[in-house]
Scaffold this active site. Structure first.
Site, mmCIF file in Angstrom:
data_model
loop_
_atom_site.group_PDB
_atom_site.id
_atom_site.type_symbol
_atom_site.label_atom_id
_atom_site.label_comp_id
_atom_site.label_asym_id
_atom_site.label_seq_id
_atom_site.Cartn_x
_atom_site.Cartn_y
_atom_site.Cartn_z
ATOM 1 N N ASP A 106 3.130 -5.743 -15.416
ATOM 2 C CA ASP A 106 2.832 -4.696 -14.433
ATOM 3 C C ASP A 106 3.492 -3.400 -14.877
ATOM 4 O OD1 ASP A 106 2.324 -3.184 -12.151
ATOM 5 O OD2 ASP A 106 3.969 -4.104 -11.011
ATOM 6 N N HIS A 116 0.811 -7.097 -11.406
ATOM 7 C CA HIS A 116 1.355 -6.681 -10.110
ATOM 8 C C HIS A 116 1.112 -7.745 -9.045
ATOM 9 C CE1 HIS A 116 2.922 -3.479 -7.574
ATOM 10 N NE2 HIS A 116 1.941 -3.678 -6.717
ATOM 11 N N SER A 151 4.594 -5.439 -3.700
ATOM 12 C CA SER A 151 4.358 -4.011 -3.814
ATOM 13 C C SER A 151 5.087 -3.249 -2.703
ATOM 14 C CB SER A 151 2.851 -3.734 -3.824
ATOM 15 O OG SER A 151 2.576 -2.422 -4.249
ATOM 16 N N TYR A 152 4.363 -2.457 -1.875
ATOM 17 C CA TYR A 152 5.039 -1.727 -0.808
ATOM 18 C C TYR A 152 5.615 -2.661 0.253
ATOM 19 C CZ TYR A 152 6.323 2.217 2.103
ATOM 20 O OH TYR A 152 7.056 3.134 2.822
ATOM 21 N N GLY A 175 0.814 -1.199 0.000
ATOM 22 C CA GLY A 175 0.000 0.000 0.000
ATOM 23 C C GLY A 175 0.854 1.258 0.000
#
Length: 473
Positions: free
Chosen positions: A389, A441, A189-190, A93
């Site tokens: 992605d 992603h 991701s994050y 996020g």
């Protein structure tokens, strides 16, 4: 009557304490196995099938003074859990729920149907390879909460790592049979920040405390935010090479944006980012070859503002799965089954929290220094990348890995599954890089079978299979 009065006073006191804690569930037992049974999930609404594995959910308080508590959901391996490793999964996020994504549409055994009320079994769940622990972190994400309102406005990388370490130590007290078990951390991701930072915290804790309770063997991250400069350098190249933007816009992006601080792009850079968004059209940048959900958004400006939410990435056969999870995990009967009950936060459950995301306090521009430290710790490090992605694309990840200047152990080659190319891989000294062909992603969402092969290879310490290899992944 005196006994009745004392009983009433006792019950009232317990209720007051529980309300102050923001929970209305049963008191925790000092017996860890009794507490496990209390956390055990017996049946979920919309579950019309039986499963052979046990699963548990609940809260672990990581800060007594502030009343910070993190929500977990744990699934034992389908077969022989006592012989399987323990794997932690984290979504990014910052502010996105591992329950919403990791469990409900990626690697969990239960996925949510389109009506948001029923579940179906995921045949490629990662609990076929390991015992899988999902954590909603930090507070304000998913069901995780704090009794101190300022905590929701003061999340950041440092506290997230510290609270996650505290969570693991306390969770292992509740599940002592997993103490010393081979342990791996995974995410996307994050979580490209969360995973190596937590790994670093564990390695340092184990050295300082001379403690092997958390027997960390390695970590693996996918389409991971790692290094700001290389992440956005690779982004522009990927967009141009896949034909989404013009030659002119590509040149302007390189000229006007590469030299700008990542969080403070110039007005000229913002203008060319808007042009690039217009040229891309209404596609899903998290998975450029699959249908987009109907909501529109600007990926480039969100990328520069660090709003790398997974919220718009969908499975290719259903571009709007986030909507199904939002319905399901807001159902009172679901929350009761997961031992959530009444929280002190009356707002609805969200897949991603804007409050957490927009009030993030500390976030280094690069975690390459963490990699450089951990490369000498002896733990296994894998990075994987879905190659469709356009948010943190494969080009970004390759630039980032190149920046580590690691010697090559095994050169670039294709890996195979069912006789077809599953992606490509290269082994470096201390690090293994794997791409997954046709994945966006969220790699397990679009290529679940390949993702299962990936986790099996990772936890077993094997390389990705070659064409001549016979595998049962």
């Amino acid at each position: 009557m005196p006994n009745l009065n004392w009983a009433f006073v006792f019950i009232l006191c317990v209720l007051i304490v529980q309300l102050r804690l923001g929970q209305c569930h049963r008191d925790y037992s000092t017996d860890p196995f009794a507490q496990q049974q209390s956390d055990k999930v017996l049946q979920l609404p919309g579950q019309v099938f039986d499963v052979s594995f046990a699963h548990y959910s609940g809260f672990v308080t990581v800060n007594e003074e502030a009343g910070r508590a993190l929500f977990y959901w744990f699934f034992e391996a389908v077969e022989d859990p006592s012989s399987k490793p323990l794997v932690l999964w984290l979504n990014g996020g910052p502010g996105c729920s591992s329950i919403a994504y990791g469990v409900a549409e990626e690697i969990g055994p239960f996925h949510v149907e389109k009506d948001g009320k029923r579940l179906y079994l995921n045949p490629y769940s990662w609990n076929q390879a390991a015992n899988i622990l999902f954590l909603d972190s930090p507070v304000g994400v998913g069901y995780s909460y704090s009794n101190t309102s300022s905590d929701y406005l003061s999340n950041g990388d440092n506290r997230t790592a510290a609270d996650s370490l505290k969570f693991l130590l306390k969770w292992l007290e509740r599940f002592p049979q997993y103490k010393g078990r081979d342990f791996y951390i995974t995410g996307e991701s994050y979580a490209g920040h969360y995973v190596p930072q937590l790994s670093q915290a564990i390695v340092r804790h184990n050295i300082a405390a001379k403690d092997s309770t958390i027997n960390l063997k390695g970590f693996m991250v996918g389409n991971a935010l790692t290094d700001d400069f290389h992440d956005h350098l690779g982004l522009f190249q990927f967009m141009w090479s896949t034909g989404m933007i013009s030659d002119q816009t590509f040149k302007k992006l390189n000229d006007l944006c590469d030299s700008q601080p990542f969080l403070q792009p110039s007005e000229q850079c913002n203008k060319v980012l808007d042009v690039a968004d217009e040229e891309m059209g209404h596609i899903d940048p998290y998975s450029i070859f699959t249908p987009a959900c109907t909501a529109s958004f600007s990926v480039l400006n969100q990328f520069f503002k660090r709003r790398n939410k997974v919220g718009k990435l969908r499975r290719q056969y259903d571009p709007c799965t986030e909507q199904h999870s939002r319905i399901y995990f807001n159902l009172p009967e679901v929350q009761k089954a997961l031992h959530v009950y009444n929280r002190n936060n009356s707002s609805e459950w969200q897949t991603c929290s804007n409050v957490v995301n927009e009030n993030w306090k500390d976030s280094p521009s690069s975690v390459l220094d963490v990699y450089e430290e951990l490369l000498h710790s002896g733990i296994r490090i894998w990075i994987f990348s879905g190659d469709t992605d356009a948010v943190i694309p494969v080009t970004s990840t390759r630039y980032t890995i190149d920046a580590l200047k690691l010697p090559t152990i095994s050169p670039w080659r294709a890996w195979y599954i069912d006789g077809q190319v599953g992606g490509w891989t290269q082994e470096y000294e201390g690090l293994n890089f794997v791409t997954v062909r046709g994945a966006g992603h969220e790699v397990p969402l679009h290529r679940p079978k390949e993702a299962l092969a990936l986790i099996k290879a990772f936890v077993s310490g094997k390389t990705m299979p070659k064409l001549e290899q016979i595998n049962d992944m």
